[in-house]
Structure formats: structure tokens, C-alpha cells
Motif scaffolding. Structure first.
Motif, PDB file in Angstrom:
ATOM      1  N   LEU A 164     -17.247   2.437 -69.356  1.00 21.02           N
ATOM      2  CA  LEU A 164     -16.485   3.161 -70.370  1.00 21.02           C
ATOM      3  C   LEU A 164     -15.843   4.381 -69.711  1.00 21.02           C
ATOM      4  N   PRO A 165     -14.539   4.600 -69.912  1.00 22.07           N
ATOM      5  CA  PRO A 165     -13.858   5.651 -69.137  1.00 22.07           C
ATOM      6  C   PRO A 165     -14.521   7.018 -69.214  1.00 22.07           C
ATOM      7  N   VAL A 166     -15.047   7.407 -70.374  1.00 22.89           N
ATOM      8  CA  VAL A 166     -15.636   8.737 -70.472  1.00 22.89           C
ATOM      9  C   VAL A 166     -16.856   8.849 -69.569  1.00 22.89           C
ATOM     10  N   CYS A 167     -17.575   7.734 -69.332  1.00 19.28           N
ATOM     11  CA  CYS A 167     -18.723   7.748 -68.435  1.00 19.28           C
ATOM     12  C   CYS A 167     -18.298   7.620 -66.978  1.00 19.28           C
ATOM     13  N   ALA A 168     -17.362   6.707 -66.709  1.00 16.47           N
ATOM     14  CA  ALA A 168     -16.898   6.519 -65.330  1.00 16.47           C
ATOM     15  C   ALA A 168     -16.253   7.791 -64.790  1.00 16.47           C
ATOM     16  N   LEU A 169     -15.397   8.406 -65.577  1.00 16.09           N
ATOM     17  CA  LEU A 169     -14.746   9.650 -65.166  1.00 16.09           C
ATOM     18  C   LEU A 169     -15.768  10.758 -64.952  1.00 16.09           C
ATOM     19  N   THR A 170     -16.720  10.872 -65.867  1.00 13.04           N
ATOM     20  CA  THR A 170     -17.730  11.928 -65.765  1.00 13.04           C
ATOM     21  C   THR A 170     -18.569  11.781 -64.509  1.00 13.04           C
ATOM     22  N   LEU A 171     -19.022  10.552 -64.212  1.00 16.13           N
ATOM     23  CA  LEU A 171     -19.875  10.370 -63.043  1.00 16.13           C
ATOM     24  C   LEU A 171     -19.108  10.558 -61.746  1.00 16.13           C
ATOM     25  N   ALA A 172     -17.866  10.120 -61.703  1.00 16.54           N
ATOM     26  CA  ALA A 172     -17.090  10.206 -60.471  1.00 16.54           C
ATOM     27  C   ALA A 172     -16.675  11.627 -60.135  1.00 16.54           C
ATOM     28  N   THR A 173     -16.511  12.475 -61.142  1.00 13.75           N
ATOM     29  CA  THR A 173     -15.991  13.819 -60.892  1.00 13.75           C
ATOM     30  C   THR A 173     -17.006  14.929 -61.123  1.00 13.75           C
ATOM     31  N   GLY A 174     -17.997  14.687 -61.975  1.00 17.00           N
ATOM     32  CA  GLY A 174     -19.007  15.696 -62.258  1.00 17.00           C
ATOM     33  C   GLY A 174     -20.398  15.105 -62.195  1.00 17.00           C
ATOM     34  N   PRO A 180     -16.378  27.542 -70.490  1.00 17.65           N
ATOM     35  CA  PRO A 180     -15.014  27.026 -70.614  1.00 17.65           C
ATOM     36  C   PRO A 180     -14.921  25.796 -71.500  1.00 17.65           C
ATOM     37  N   ALA A 181     -16.040  25.363 -72.093  1.00 15.91           N
ATOM     38  CA  ALA A 181     -16.035  24.172 -72.942  1.00 15.91           C
ATOM     39  C   ALA A 181     -15.333  24.498 -74.261  1.00 15.91           C
ATOM     40  N   GLN A 182     -14.087  24.056 -74.411  1.00 15.87           N
ATOM     41  CA  GLN A 182     -13.284  24.413 -75.576  1.00 15.87           C
ATOM     42  C   GLN A 182     -12.498  23.213 -76.116  1.00 15.87           C
ATOM     43  N   SER A 183     -13.115  22.056 -76.198  1.00 11.27           N
ATOM     44  CA  SER A 183     -12.404  20.888 -76.719  1.00 11.27           C
ATOM     45  C   SER A 183     -12.096  21.096 -78.201  1.00 11.27           C
ATOM     46  N   PRO A 184     -10.935  20.616 -78.672  1.00 15.76           N
ATOM     47  CA  PRO A 184     -10.496  20.912 -80.049  1.00 15.76           C
ATOM     48  C   PRO A 184     -11.168  20.030 -81.096  1.00 15.76           C
ATOM     49  N   PHE A 185     -12.491  20.111 -81.180  1.00 11.59           N
ATOM     50  CA  PHE A 185     -13.223  19.423 -82.225  1.00 11.59           C
ATOM     51  C   PHE A 185     -13.320  20.335 -83.450  1.00 11.59           C
ATOM     52  N   PHE A 193     -15.128  17.293 -74.514  1.00  9.60           N
ATOM     53  CA  PHE A 193     -14.810  15.921 -74.885  1.00  9.60           C
ATOM     54  C   PHE A 193     -15.779  14.950 -74.218  1.00  9.60           C
ATOM     55  N   GLY A 194     -16.170  15.239 -72.972  1.00 12.55           N
ATOM     56  CA  GLY A 194     -17.048  14.340 -72.249  1.00 12.55           C
ATOM     57  C   GLY A 194     -18.418  14.169 -72.865  1.00 12.55           C
ATOM     58  N   LEU A 232     -23.510  13.028 -82.474  1.00  9.10           N
ATOM     59  CA  LEU A 232     -22.075  13.026 -82.766  1.00  9.10           C
ATOM     60  C   LEU A 232     -21.723  14.178 -83.702  1.00  9.10           C
ATOM     61  N   ALA A 233     -22.509  14.362 -84.764  1.00 11.22           N
ATOM     62  CA  ALA A 233     -22.253  15.455 -85.694  1.00 11.22           C
ATOM     63  C   ALA A 233     -22.379  16.809 -84.997  1.00 11.22           C
ATOM     64  N   ALA A 234     -23.404  16.953 -84.146  1.00  5.81           N
ATOM     65  CA  ALA A 234     -23.600  18.227 -83.455  1.00  5.81           C
ATOM     66  C   ALA A 234     -22.440  18.532 -82.513  1.00  5.81           C
ATOM     67  N   ILE A 235     -21.984  17.524 -81.761  1.00  6.73           N
ATOM     68  CA  ILE A 235     -20.885  17.739 -80.817  1.00  6.73           C
ATOM     69  C   ILE A 235     -19.609  18.121 -81.553  1.00  6.73           C
ATOM     70  N   LEU A 236     -19.355  17.478 -82.676  1.00  6.28           N
ATOM     71  CA  LEU A 236     -18.140  17.781 -83.433  1.00  6.28           C
ATOM     72  C   LEU A 236     -18.182  19.165 -84.065  1.00  6.28           C
ATOM     73  N   LEU A 237     -19.374  19.664 -84.358  1.00  3.11           N
ATOM     74  CA  LEU A 237     -19.483  20.933 -85.081  1.00  3.11           C
ATOM     75  C   LEU A 237     -19.790  22.126 -84.184  1.00  3.11           C
ATOM     76  N   MET A 238     -20.161  21.896 -82.932  1.00  5.64           N
ATOM     77  CA  MET A 238     -20.457  23.029 -82.046  1.00  5.64           C
ATOM     78  C   MET A 238     -19.172  23.807 -81.743  1.00  5.64           C
ATOM     79  N   PRO A 239     -19.220  25.129 -81.799  1.00  2.89           N
ATOM     80  CA  PRO A 239     -18.010  25.923 -81.502  1.00  2.89           C
ATOM     81  C   PRO A 239     -17.513  25.733 -80.072  1.00  2.89           C
ATOM     82  N   SER A 240     -18.423  25.543 -79.120  1.00  2.94           N
ATOM     83  CA  SER A 240     -18.043  25.339 -77.725  1.00  2.94           C
ATOM     84  C   SER A 240     -18.608  24.007 -77.260  1.00  2.94           C
ATOM     85  N   THR A 241     -17.739  23.076 -76.968  1.00  8.03           N
ATOM     86  CA  THR A 241     -18.188  21.748 -76.569  1.00  8.03           C
ATOM     87  C   THR A 241     -17.133  21.107 -75.680  1.00  8.03           C
TER      88      THR A 241
END
Length: 443
Positions: free
Chosen positions: A228-238, A337-342, A404-405, A393-402
């Protein structure tokens, strides 16, 4: 006395119908085609250099995987039941896709970084490696407030280690040698692969009448944690989230195998790496309590993270508090710096007293989940995974700083749920199953 598997949840049945179309090949093709599009867009538009480098290689890998699935479609159309379109061949394509879209970009970036490229890793890789060096030299992975304040302003963010102490273990190889194979991502990938293999092996021991359908569900769950791209990208870069996720999936697989003690140890190991595993630990302990094994599970689920914290607490308590509590709560010298627009971030930034509103919504969600656990604790591994997935999922969407990954956690947990089905519940017709008729929980 008869043995009947607990009926799957409606959401699980709907997902199974979608997943089984054309023997699973329809969703495989959609996954790889969509992933190739995502990787191509990332290569062309991302503002992060490691992400663009990943996208350039991953696009080709996903396209080749999609072509392979198209070939499987043709083989299945000509000869129904051909091994070329069977489960084994789908596993082979998944392995190829993970190698070309995750491992190849990861190793390439690690080699280039060892050769002097400074734009071939995300900041968390550097943070984990610095934490490993400090752990080897000083006995704690954390810098104190004064030490961080003494750093140049542009380096203060990298001075923070917002992880649990266990994460520093992945940085220890870098403290020994400066080479491509000591890159923290190499060890993230190795641990992830070993733990996922253990989870798959565990699920093969789970009995039940739905076992013949578990194989495709297990494959889909592994795809969600690897290609899944969100996992592949995350592991390859972070990469720091993938071992945590894999350990959580192993813990749920052990729950499906009725091993509450080992499930507690697995999720406890995840909690010793990152706070994201702690909600999963709480839900798993609630599940184990329905098996009269709550204490056994809690010893590992809660005990391992506490043991991991003790050395850092004894060496420098203030540094531990600064990194693990103050910084994540927004009270450090610099902000995350975690500021995804959730929704939580949008509410916190757009409304008067927005951070209070977002925090209140987050707390209300936590209270609702806690009430559900107390009123109706999960009795199956499937329900446990669904509660963990939807809750995160609910926690990630509602956290002020989060970020996308972070969505990789709920996505993988929810897709993993169908693979956990199959444990039969013993009962006599018309009589509710009791603790006397349930199989005894094992370690």
C-alpha cells in the motif's frame, strides 16, 4: 455440543465480497494501478526530495505489478483454476511489488546517503540514529531541555526524540559504523518483514470453518502493511511506524490464536517503540479480560513499555519528560511539523479557541470508546481489530497535529480484521456459550 464460528460482522462480509471479485485479482489490479498513479504524482509534485526519489522508482514497480496481474486475468479467463492466477501467484506478485516499490528505493536511498547525499532520508531517520548514539554513549536516548536550547535554532527540532526508548535500538547500528546497512530504515524493514512473517505463520494455526477463506484475507492484510503506497513510501523514506504496525498485527494474530499472554508481549513491544500502540494495548487487554486472561495480557502489554522507560527515567527524568510528554503536547521549544489538513487541525487553526474545541472532540471520542469497552468488551480478535482501527482513525482525524502517513495504522488494522476470523465458539443449540464451554485461553 457443536462448534460453529461466530458470524462475521456485516462490514467484514461486505469487504469479503469486494475482495473476492475475480478471485481477488480485480482488487489487486486496482491497488497496483492506483498505487502507480500515486507514486507518479509523488515523483512529479512532492516537495520532499526523498519522496520524489521514492516515487521515481516505485512508479515502475507498481506498473510492472499491474501488468503481472493483467496477465493473471488473461490466464484465469482462458483456464479457470490455473495456478498462474491462484493464491500462490498472487503472493509472488505481492513479494515482487514490495521488493521493487519499497526495498529497492530504501536500499538505493541508504546507499546514496552513505555516499554523501544529505537529501535521502526523512528527519525521523536522523532522529532515531542520533537517539541510538546517545543511548550507547549516555544510557538515555533523550536530550534535556537545556541541551536542546543550546542547539542552533535550525537543529532544535532534530534534538527532540518523540518516541519511546525502544525506538533508539534501531539507531544503535549507526553508532557502530557509518555505512548503508546501518541506516535505521534497513533495520526497520528487517524487523517488519520478520514480524509480519510471524503473524502469517500464527494465523495458519487458527482453526475454524472459515479457514479456507482465510488465505486470501491474510494476503490482503499483508498487502495493506507492505505494498500500500502509504506504507511503502513511509518505510522507504522514514520507516519508524512500520515495525510498530507489524507488532500490532502480530498481537492481533496471536489473539485470534487465543494466545493472550503472547499477544500482550507483542503489543507491549510495539508500545515500547511508539505511543500509537498504547490504544491497541488497552483494547487487547479488554479482549483478554473476556478470556479470564486480562492480567496475563496486561503484564506484557503495559509492563514492557514501563520497563523500557525505567532506564531513561533513572538516567535523566527531565529529558524523558521533555521529549515524551512536553514536545508531543506542544510545550517544547519548537512545535511539531505534523500539520496535515485533517478536521482536528482545521478546527484548531480556523475557529476561535479551536485547539480547545479539537481537544474536547478528541476527549469525547476517547470517552465514547472507553464506555463501549466497559459496556461491551470485544470477545473476538476481529472485533478487537475493528475497534482499534476505527478508534485510531477517529483520533488521527481529530488530533490538532497529525500526519497523513499515520493513516497506515487504521487502514492496515481494518483490512487485517477479516484475516483474524475463524475461531469457533462452542455451544449447544439454544444455550448461550459460557466460560465452561469456551476453549481455555493459552499463553
Amino acid at each position: 455440543m457443536t462448534a460453529d464460528p461466530e458470524p462475521p460482522a456485516p462490514a467484514t462480509r461486505r469487504w469479503t465480497a469486494i475482495d473476492s471479485a475475480a478471485g481477488g485479482l480485480a482488487l489487486d489490479l486496482g491497488l497496483y494501478a492506483a498505487a502507480a498513479t500515486f507514486a507518479g504524482i509523488t515523483a512529479a509534485t512532492s516537495t520532499l526530495t526523498p519522496h520524489r526519489a521514492w516515487g521515481a522508482l516505485a512508479t515502475a514497480g507498481y506498473l510492472l505489478a499491474a501488468l503481472a496481474v493483467a496477465g493473471q486475468f488473461l490466464a484465469r479467463h482462458r483456464h479457470a483454476g490455473t495456478p498462474l492466477a491462484g493464491l500462490g501467484a498472487r503472493w509472488a506478485v505481492t513479494g515482487f511489488a514490495w521488493a521493487t516499490t519499497t526495498l529497492l528505493p530504501l536500499v538505493t536511498q541508504s546507499v546514496q546517503r552513505a555516499a554523501g547525499r544529505t537529501d535521502r532520508a526523512q528527519e525521523e531517520v536522523v532522529v532515531v540514529e542520533h537517539a541510538g548514539t546517545r543511548l550507547a554513549e549516555h544510557g538515555t536516548p533523550y536530550l534535556g531541555h537545556d541541551a536542546i536550547a543550546a542547539l542552533p535554532p535550525g537543529e532544535q527540532l532534530l534534538g527532540y526524540t518523540p518516541y519511546q526508548p525502544g525506538m533508539a535500538l534501531f539507531g544503535l547500528p549507526r553508532a557502530v559504523a557509518d555505512a548503508w546497512w546501518t541506516d535505521a530504515r534497513i533495520w526497520f524493514a528487517l524487523v517488519t518483514a520478520v514480524v509480519l512473517a510471524a503473524a502469517v505463520a500464527t494465523l495458519r494455526t487458527v482453526p475454524g470453518q472459515v479457514a479456507p477463506g482465510r488465505g486470501p484475507a491474510v494476503l490482503r492484510g499483508v498487502q495493506a502493511a507492505t505494498v500500500l503506497p502509504v506504507c511503502a513510501l513511509t518505510l522507504a523514506t522514514g520507516g519508524d511506524d512500520l515495525p510498530v504496525l507489524a507488532l500490532c498485527l502480530l498481537a492481533l494474530a496471536l489473539a485470534a490464536a487465543d494466545r493472550p499472554g503472547r499477544a500482550g508481549l507483542a503489543v507491549g513491544a510495539a508500545g515500547a517503540l511508539k505511543l500509537f500502540a498504547w490504544p491497541v494495548a488497552v483494547v487487547l487487554v479488554c479482549w483478554a479480560a473476556t478470556r479470564r486472561a486480562g492480567l496475563r495480557a496486561a503484564l506484557g502489554a503495559l509492563g514492557l513499555p514501563v520497563l523500557a522507560l525505567l532506564p531513561a527515567l533513572l538516567v535523566d527524568r527531565d529529558a524523558l519528560v521533555e521529549n515524551v510528554l512536553r514536545f508531543p503536547l506542544g510545550h517544547g521549544l519548537v512545535t511539531s511539523p505534523a500539520q496535515s489538513p485533517f478536521p482536528g487541525h482545521l478546527i484548531a487553526t480556523a475557529l476561535p479557541a479551536g485547539r480547545i474545541v479539537a481537544a474536547a472532540l478528541l476527549v469525547a471520542t476517547g470517552v465514547a470508546i472507553a464506555a463501549r469497552l466497559l459496556r461491551r468488551p470485544p470477545r473476538t480478535a476481529v472485533t478487537t481489530a475493528l475497534i482499534c482501527g476505527y478508534g485510531l482513525l477517529a483520533a488521527i482525524l481529530l488530533m490538532p497535529s497529525t500526519r497523513f502517513g499515520y493513516l497506515l495504522y487504521p487502514i492496515a488494522l481494518l483490512i487485517w480484521a477479516p484475516a483474524l476470523a475463524g475461531r469457533p465458539a462452542l455451544h449447544r443449540p439454544g444455550i448461550r456459550a459460557t466460560s465452561a464451554t469456551r476453549p481455555a485461553a493459552r499463553a
